[in-house]
Scaffold this motif. Structure first.
Motif, PDB file in Angstrom:
ATOM      1  N   ASP A  87       1.013 -19.614  -3.472  1.00 57.70           N
ATOM      2  CA  ASP A  87       2.044 -19.736  -3.078  1.00 57.70           C
ATOM      3  C   ASP A  87       3.212 -18.712  -3.782  1.00 57.70           C
ATOM      4  N   ASP A  88       2.824 -18.535  -5.021  1.00 63.13           N
ATOM      5  CA  ASP A  88       3.573 -17.373  -5.716  1.00 63.13           C
ATOM      6  C   ASP A  88       3.644 -16.037  -4.954  1.00 63.13           C
ATOM      7  N   LEU A  89       2.233 -15.650  -4.401  1.00 61.67           N
ATOM      8  CA  LEU A  89       2.061 -14.411  -3.782  1.00 61.67           C
ATOM      9  C   LEU A  89       3.004 -14.543  -2.431  1.00 61.67           C
ATOM     10  N   ALA A  90       2.905 -15.469  -1.913  1.00 63.14           N
ATOM     11  CA  ALA A  90       3.663 -15.794  -0.612  1.00 63.14           C
ATOM     12  C   ALA A  90       5.125 -15.461  -0.654  1.00 63.14           C
ATOM     13  N   ALA A  91       5.632 -16.248  -1.701  1.00 65.60           N
ATOM     14  CA  ALA A  91       7.093 -16.109  -2.078  1.00 65.60           C
ATOM     15  C   ALA A  91       7.381 -14.539  -2.414  1.00 65.60           C
ATOM     16  N   LEU A  92       6.611 -13.878  -3.202  1.00 66.15           N
ATOM     17  CA  LEU A  92       6.498 -12.439  -3.450  1.00 66.15           C
ATOM     18  C   LEU A  92       6.846 -11.660  -2.129  1.00 66.15           C
ATOM     19  N   LEU A  93       5.727 -11.825  -1.302  1.00 62.65           N
ATOM     20  CA  LEU A  93       6.073 -11.246  -0.080  1.00 62.65           C
ATOM     21  C   LEU A  93       7.061 -11.455   0.971  1.00 62.65           C
ATOM     22  N   ASP A  94       7.542 -12.695   0.713  1.00 65.77           N
ATOM     23  CA  ASP A  94       8.893 -13.004   1.363  1.00 65.77           C
ATOM     24  C   ASP A  94       9.999 -12.206   0.756  1.00 65.77           C
ATOM     25  N   ALA A  95       9.964 -12.097  -0.538  1.00 68.70           N
ATOM     26  CA  ALA A  95      11.139 -11.604  -1.124  1.00 68.70           C
ATOM     27  C   ALA A  95      11.164  -9.939  -0.683  1.00 68.70           C
ATOM     28  N   LEU A  96       9.904  -9.315  -0.690  1.00 70.21           N
ATOM     29  CA  LEU A  96       9.689  -7.845  -0.288  1.00 70.21           C
ATOM     30  C   LEU A  96       9.559  -7.703   1.327  1.00 70.21           C
ATOM     31  N   ARG A  97      10.113  -8.634   1.855  1.00 74.84           N
ATOM     32  CA  ARG A  97      10.082  -8.832   3.379  1.00 74.84           C
ATOM     33  C   ARG A  97       8.819  -8.053   3.893  1.00 74.84           C
ATOM     34  N   VAL A  98       7.745  -8.482   3.536  1.00 73.37           N
ATOM     35  CA  VAL A  98       6.220  -8.116   4.080  1.00 73.37           C
ATOM     36  C   VAL A  98       5.867  -9.431   4.865  1.00 73.37           C
ATOM     37  N   ALA A  99       5.710  -9.164   6.094  1.00 74.34           N
ATOM     38  CA  ALA A  99       5.319 -10.366   6.974  1.00 74.34           C
ATOM     39  C   ALA A  99       3.878 -10.408   7.017  1.00 74.34           C
ATOM     40  N   ARG A 100       3.207  -9.224   7.122  1.00 74.12           N
ATOM     41  CA  ARG A 100       1.775  -9.247   7.200  1.00 74.12           C
ATOM     42  C   ARG A 100       1.145  -8.270   6.243  1.00 74.12           C
ATOM     43  N   ALA A 101      -0.074  -8.393   5.556  1.00 74.39           N
ATOM     44  CA  ALA A 101      -0.591  -7.748   4.391  1.00 74.39           C
ATOM     45  C   ALA A 101      -1.861  -7.618   4.371  1.00 74.39           C
ATOM     46  N   HIS A 102      -2.379  -6.569   4.035  1.00 70.42           N
ATOM     47  CA  HIS A 102      -4.194  -6.370   3.495  1.00 70.42           C
ATOM     48  C   HIS A 102      -4.089  -6.911   2.082  1.00 70.42           C
ATOM     49  N   LEU A 103      -4.936  -7.842   1.843  1.00 72.06           N
ATOM     50  CA  LEU A 103      -5.140  -8.497   0.392  1.00 72.06           C
ATOM     51  C   LEU A 103      -6.259  -7.971  -0.059  1.00 72.06           C
ATOM     52  N   VAL A 104      -6.453  -7.719  -1.447  1.00 69.98           N
ATOM     53  CA  VAL A 104      -7.286  -7.300  -2.293  1.00 69.98           C
ATOM     54  C   VAL A 104      -7.374  -8.063  -3.418  1.00 69.98           C
ATOM     55  N   GLY A 105      -8.278  -9.012  -3.718  1.00 69.44           N
ATOM     56  CA  GLY A 105      -8.532  -9.872  -4.780  1.00 69.44           C
ATOM     57  C   GLY A 105      -9.854  -9.607  -5.669  1.00 69.44           C
TER      58      GLY A 105
END
Length: 351
Positions: A87-105
């Motif tokens: 959920d933190d990650l989702a909040a970060l991407l919202d703040a950066l205005r990134v709607a869709r991303a490639h994720l590497v974990g």
């Protein structure tokens, strides 16, 4: 060439520190976001070389999870599994205005991005898992379907951490006099000996940013009547990974199935079917007394099982085993890792 830039981003949940590869002057424009999530006892610093190596058409972002690096050390509610982090990650991407991303974990970060995919499949362009935690958690299970060894999750959670490692981490130890010092754990468990990672001092410093305590690493624990006598608590990092709190075994039922690549070092001693961090395996080897025959967790077999279900449901899955590499493939074998990552990013862009 690109340069790295660190900044803190205020989000709806907390302020998070990110590491970005800044494009060269004149190369600005729309770029696909690639978000990197580090593992336990580390930070975004472990992704530095990867960020710099990506082509200009990508926007690489590495985040410090809560309680690591420069991100706010808010307490971790382990009863939510890895959802605090996702959920933190989702909040970060919202703040950066990134709607869709490639994720590497990587490692625990692999579990974070699996949880993110589970909760937000349409926002995930592709998934790259680097020696990820099993979709059935870390410790306390047997069989490829992640069956609990005991109802209380005995053998997993905050009580499984080595107290000497926790103490040296808390003390900020930078030496290698103890086999349990962060530097020695980096050299013997994160990478495959005898190789020593480049920028070793920076990586040790990154490990030492880990907040230590019941709300962070390793977390609290409870007593158990089942061997080895400890069960998960409700707070902190290792309890997030306990199979009683974290399980993402239904990814194959999602309405969207982005491409998944699983990259692992063949000589990983942390995430393995014979993990040196699994108390059941240590008991079987005689390193932990009183072993009652509890089987070791088949971590690789469990991941392969879950991703097999995903593939049979129509998702594209690749497994890449890197010979001679340990737990941190992206640090040890950057060229091989980078090539596999680029192929996944290209495939995700087409979906």
């Amino acid at each position: 060439m690109r340069t790295l830039h660190t900044r803190r981003v205020a989000t709806a949940r907390l302020t998070q520190q990110i590491l970005e590869a800044v494009p060269r002057p004149g190369s600005e424009g729309p770029r696909e976001a690639v978000v990197f999530v580090h593992g336990n006892v580390s930070s975004s610093v472990f992704w530095q070389d990867t960020l710099l190596a990506l082509p200009e058409r990508y926007r690489p972002i590495a985040v410090d999870l809560r309680g690591f690096g420069g991100t706010d050390p808010l307490p971790v509610d382990a009863t939510r599994g890895l959802r605090d982090y996702a959920d933190d990650l989702a909040a970060l991407l919202d703040a950066l205005r990134v709607a869709r991303a490639h994720l590497v974990g990587w490692s625990m970060g692999g579990g974070v991005v699996l949880q993110y995919l589970r909760d937000r499949p349409a926002a995930t362009a592709s998934l790259t898992l680097v020696n990820p935690v099993s979709p059935y958690g870390f410790g306390g299970t047997h069989g490829e379907e992640g069956l609990l060894n005991a109802p209380d999750g005995a053998g997993s959670g905050g009580g499984t951490a080595n107290p000497d490692f926790v103490r040296l981490l808390r003390e900020g130890d930078r030496g290698e006099g103890s086999p349990l010092s962060p530097r020695q754990v980096l050299a013997t468990c994160y990478v495959k000996p005898p190789a020593r990672p480049a920028r070793e001092d920076e990586l040790v410093a990154s490990m030492l940013t880990t907040r230590v305590g019941d709300d962070h690493y390793p977390g609290d624990s409870t007593a158990s009547d089942t061997w080895p006598g400890v069960a998960p608590g409700s707070r902190g990092v290792l309890n997030c990974l306990a199979p009683t709190h974290f399980r993402v075994d239904d990814l194959h039922t999602l309405p969207v199935l982005p491409p998944v690549t699983w990259i692992r070092g063949e000589d990983d001693v942390i995430v393995s079917d014979t993990s040196l961090f699994d108390l059941a395996h240590l008991g079987a080897t005689g390193a932990l007394p009183g072993w009652d025959g509890t089987p070791a967790q088949p971590m690789l077999a469990q991941t392969r099982h879950a991703l097999g279900l995903y593939a049979r449901a129509g998702g594209r899955v690749r497994e890449i085993a890197v010979p001679g590499a340990g737990h941190a493939v992206h640090v040890e074998r950057p060229r091989e890792f980078g090539a596999a990552l680029l192929e996944t990013l290209s495939e995700g862009a087409r979906t």
